[in-house]
Design an enzyme around this catalytic site. Structure first.
Site, short mmCIF file in Angstrom:
data_model
loop_
_atom_site.label_atom_id
_atom_site.label_comp_id
_atom_site.label_asym_id
_atom_site.label_seq_id
_atom_site.Cartn_x
_atom_site.Cartn_y
_atom_site.Cartn_z
N GLU A 251 0.84 -1.21 0.00
CA GLU A 251 0.00 0.00 0.00
C GLU A 251 0.86 1.24 0.00
OE1 GLU A 251 -3.54 -1.98 2.78
OE2 GLU A 251 -2.30 -0.37 3.59
N LYS A 253 2.17 4.57 1.42
CA LYS A 253 2.25 5.08 2.79
C LYS A 253 1.89 6.56 2.75
CE LYS A 253 5.25 4.91 6.86
NZ LYS A 253 4.97 6.20 7.45
N ARG A 273 -2.47 8.84 17.49
CA ARG A 273 -1.58 7.79 17.96
C ARG A 273 -1.31 7.86 19.44
NH1 ARG A 273 3.73 6.27 14.73
NH2 ARG A 273 4.28 5.50 16.79
N GLU A 303 -5.72 7.01 7.88
CA GLU A 303 -4.87 8.20 7.87
C GLU A 303 -5.71 9.41 7.46
OE1 GLU A 303 -1.71 7.41 8.70
OE2 GLU A 303 -0.52 9.12 8.03
N PHE A 342 -7.76 2.26 6.01
CA PHE A 342 -7.05 1.08 5.52
C PHE A 342 -7.34 -0.16 6.35
CE2 PHE A 342 -3.55 3.75 7.44
CZ PHE A 342 -3.39 3.03 8.61
N LYS A 423 1.99 -5.52 3.82
CA LYS A 423 1.27 -6.19 4.90
C LYS A 423 0.99 -7.64 4.53
CE LYS A 423 -1.02 -1.91 6.24
NZ LYS A 423 -2.25 -1.11 6.15
N LYS A 440 7.60 -1.16 6.54
CA LYS A 440 7.56 0.10 5.78
C LYS A 440 8.88 0.32 5.05
CE LYS A 440 8.74 2.83 9.84
NZ LYS A 440 8.49 3.93 10.71
N LYS A 442 10.82 3.36 2.93
CA LYS A 442 10.72 4.80 2.66
C LYS A 442 11.95 5.34 1.94
CE LYS A 442 9.89 6.41 6.91
NZ LYS A 442 9.29 7.26 7.94
P1 ATP Z 1 6.83 7.21 10.26
O1 ATP Z 1 7.54 8.39 10.82
O2 ATP Z 1 7.61 6.43 9.27
O3 ATP Z 1 5.43 7.50 9.81
P2 ATP Z 1 5.84 6.09 12.62
O4 ATP Z 1 6.68 5.67 13.79
O5 ATP Z 1 5.01 7.31 12.75
O6 ATP Z 1 6.77 6.17 11.39
P3 ATP Z 1 5.14 3.49 11.80
O7 ATP Z 1 4.32 2.53 12.52
O8 ATP Z 1 6.59 3.21 11.79
O9 ATP Z 1 4.83 4.94 12.29
O10 ATP Z 1 4.64 3.54 10.30
C1 ATP Z 1 3.29 3.37 10.09
C2 ATP Z 1 2.61 4.69 10.00
O11 ATP Z 1 2.44 5.00 8.64
C3 ATP Z 1 1.24 4.60 10.58
O12 ATP Z 1 1.23 5.01 11.93
C4 ATP Z 1 0.42 5.51 9.70
O13 ATP Z 1 0.35 6.80 10.28
C5 ATP Z 1 1.21 5.66 8.43
N1 ATP Z 1 0.57 5.06 7.26
C6 ATP Z 1 0.36 5.68 6.09
N2 ATP Z 1 -0.21 4.89 5.20
C7 ATP Z 1 -0.38 3.71 5.78
C8 ATP Z 1 -0.93 2.48 5.36
N3 ATP Z 1 -1.37 2.31 4.12
N4 ATP Z 1 -0.97 1.47 6.24
C9 ATP Z 1 -0.49 1.63 7.49
N5 ATP Z 1 0.04 2.76 7.95
C10 ATP Z 1 0.10 3.81 7.11
#
Ligand code: ATP
Length: 604
Positions: A251, A253, A273, A303, A342, A423, A440, A442
């Site tokens: 998916e 991000k 969060r 999101e 999502f 996923k 993830k 990036k």
């Molecule tokens: P980052 O700074 O990389 O966003 P993070 O620590 O905030 O990292 P992670 O759990 O590492 O969060 O990465 C998942 C985050 O990505 C989720 O908390 C969500 O906010 C975002 N996100 C965006 N698109 C998606 C998606 N399709 N599925 C899941 N999470 C997504």
């Protein structure tokens, strides 16, 4: 001993001892002793909320980050703003005029100042008294009241206690023991229960006896759930190997706010969060949720972003609050809040987190009726069909091969999205999990240890106490010139934070003679290159670059591909590290060196 008599000093002694302990086991033992000896039979919550302040949602936020706290402390101590100590506090990142070992750690810098001004004897403040004072601090609005409460706390504590109080206010104790270990020591089921309720008080009240196991509790509508998280991987093939043999969905991000929507009839919550209910989203979103989410009770995971109907793309990160405010005020705009769902965690009268992602996605399509650019669902090769940015055929695909993943990742990068999330379609949704069911990937990380030296090319007027004066800057990078000094500067980012009021005043006074008002018709001086974005129309331009000043800028380690500024990349969350009066204007970083820096740190 009654509840009222346990002194905060006792908790501070435990904190200090934990700092000296080398192993997590020793730190855990200290906590056990504290709970069993000092706190046995009491309301554990009153102490645990001070040990895990970041998880306490019973009192609101204090509205005091380091810089506001510095000013409030200066007021509370009644010291002159020009004194060495006031400067030390306000410039805590640098540790004041003489940089000390504590620079960069606000509470330690403050403790240093307090040591000179506070009596060494503890005033014997109890944990209850501290909690009451913190409640008052969270509920009062103005700076004077906050300073008065801090002043009272200073009188009743010694510098060590006050240092810990400041850490509690800043919600980070830096004890060298994880939240997980603290939970596990408290009770073997504490973390689980917290993950599905995000309610520290409930955890403390229910789990008083570690030998009594608690029946596993499921999630419920109205109680925030700790979000499932993604594990970072460095490249597509690592991700592919980790998910070997699994059915995988890839998916986009999205770069917005992770929001959990809880719908209970007409009652809607927007939990972030950190479990705060973002009621500001209700004006823009509640109507759509009520109409287009067909289940009466449900929890959606997704999101929150801003969709730009004119540009037909998602707006860059950071505009959610502004658009939520515009929606509240009923202002017309091309931009609107758009929630991308999502996942679904609860529907009707049951939690569905134990079902597979494939099953949950099927349910999602039954429960949510998408509305173009307002409420969208993210499912493979479908959903979000109506809103596509140019070049992105879809936002989610089934990954059959590594090549599929690589191609999709490349597309999202080209579209300036944040990356992709992979996923396992067979996995359940697990609260607080980051063990690798979601991965993830990036782009665009720069690990440049060095600060970036950019030249001020324009200024923006501030609001509030900075009203009418320049308070933010547009900075540029040099265009390399074969002969001598650079002749043109390319806009790079807008930056406003990082300077104390005095530093800002000094800088603005120095530049003032060279400000040229950007009056109608707006014309960009020929030595600057900017895009057409309105973000790049500062209120004043600097008349000539050779009169300007270089700023050292740091940021979140991430750069973003820039569409708003003329340089190909910009910084995320930039802040001014230092004003470089010592560096001549022409020694500003040039665009090419910056791009090289980004590329090398991305491993290109
Ligand atoms: P980052 O700074 O990389 O966003 P993070 O620590 O905030 O990292 P992670 O759990 O590492 O969060 O990465 C998942 C985050 O990505 C989720 O908390 C969500 O906010 C975002 N996100 C965006 N698109 C998606 C998606 N399709 N599925 C899941 N999470 C997504």
């Amino acid at each position: 001993m009654t509840e009222e008599t346990v002194r905060f000093g006792l908790l501070c002694s435990m904190f200090e001892a934990m700092l000296r302990d080398r192993t997590a086991a020793k730190k855990r033992k200290r906590l056990r002793t504290f709970l069993d000896v000092a706190y046995t039979g009491r309301e554990y919550f009153s102490a645990v909320r001070l040990i895990l302040p970041g998880l306490d949602r019973e009192r609101g936020t204090y509205g005091l980050k380091e810089s506001a706290l510095a000013n409030a402390l200066v007021d509370a101590l009644g010291i002159s703003k020009d004194s060495d100590d006031a400067r030390k506090l306000v410039n805590w990142r640098k540790g004041g005029a003489r940089a000390g070992a504590n620079a960069g750690n606000f509470s330690l810098v403050a403790a240093e100042v307090l040591q000179r001004r506070q009596g060494m004897a503890s005033g014997g403040m109890t944990i209850k008294e501290l909690n009451d004072a913190l409640d008052r601090l969270a509920s009062c609005e103005n700076r004077g009241d906050k300073a008065a409460i801090l002043s009272d706390l200073i009188k009743k504590t010694n510098p060590v206690e006050m240092k810990w109080i400041l850490m509690i206010i800043l919600k980070e104790l830096k004890l060298g023991i994880s939240e997980k270990s603290i939970f596990h020591e408290f009770h073997p089921d504490a973390e689980d229960l917290f993950n599905v309720t995000c309610d520290l008080k409930l955890v403390c009240d229910k789990l008083k006896d570690p030998s009594q196991r608690h029946k596993r509790q499921d999630i419920d509508v109205g109680k925030a759930v700790r979000p499932q998280l993604a594990m970072r991987v460095s490249n597509a093939s690592t991700a592919w190997k980790k998910l070997h043999g699994k059915n995988v969905v890839v998916e986009c991000k999205f770069d917005g706010d992770r929001i959990q929507i809880h719908k209970n009839g007409g009652e809607i919550h927007f939990f972030s969060r950190n479990f705060l209910d973002h009621t500001e989203y209700s004006h823009g979103m509640s109507g759509v949720i009520l109409q287009n989410v067909l289940a009466d009770r449900c929890i959606l995971d997704g999101e929150m972003l801003v969709w730009d109907t004119a540009a037909q793309r998602f707006a860059e990160f950071g505009s959610n609050q502004e658009i939520a405010k515009a929606a509240r005020e009923g202002l017309e705009s091309d931009r609107q809040l758009c929630y991308i769902v999502f996942d679904i965690l609860y529907a009707g009268d049951t939690s569905v987190i134990h079902q597979s992602l494939t099953e949950r996605q099927a349910l999602l399509q039954k429960v949510v009726k998408p509305l173009k650019g307002r409420l969208e669902i993210l499912v493979p090769n479908g959903g979000l069909n109506d809103i596509r940015s140019a070049g992105v055929p879809c936002w989610s695909i089934i990954g059959h091969t590594l090549d599929d993943v690589e191609k999709f990742f490349k597309q999202t990068v080209e579209n300036r999205d944040e990356g992709v999330v992979l996923k396992d379609l067979g996995s359940k949704w697990e609260p607080g999990d980051r063990s690798g069911k979601w991965l993830k990937l990036k782009p665009d990380y720069i690990h440049a240890g060095a600060d970036l030296d950019a030249l001020i090319i324009g200024g923006y007027f501030g609001s509030g106490r900075h009203g009418g004066e320049v308070a933010q800057f547009l900075v540029g990078l040099a265009e390399r010139s074969d002969s001598g000094y650079p002749k043109r500067f390319v806009s790079f980012c807008r930056v406003g934070t990082g300077l104390s009021d005095e530093e800002l005043d000094a800088l603005v006074s120095k530049l003032k003679p060279y400000f040229r008002k950007n009056e109608y018709p707006k014309k960009v001086p020929h030595f600057y290159e900017v895009t057409n974005s309105s973000k790049e129309r500062p209120d004043v331009w600097i008349d000539s670059p050779d009169k300007s000043v270089i700023l050292s800028i740091t940021s979140d380690i991430r750069t973003i591909k820039s569409e708003v500024f003329a340089a190909p990349y910009s910084l995320r969350f930039p802040r001014i590290q230092r004003v470089r009066y010592d560096k001549p204007w022409h020694e500003c970083l040039d665009v090419q060196s910056f791009v090289d820096l980004v590329n090398t740190s991305n491993g290109n």
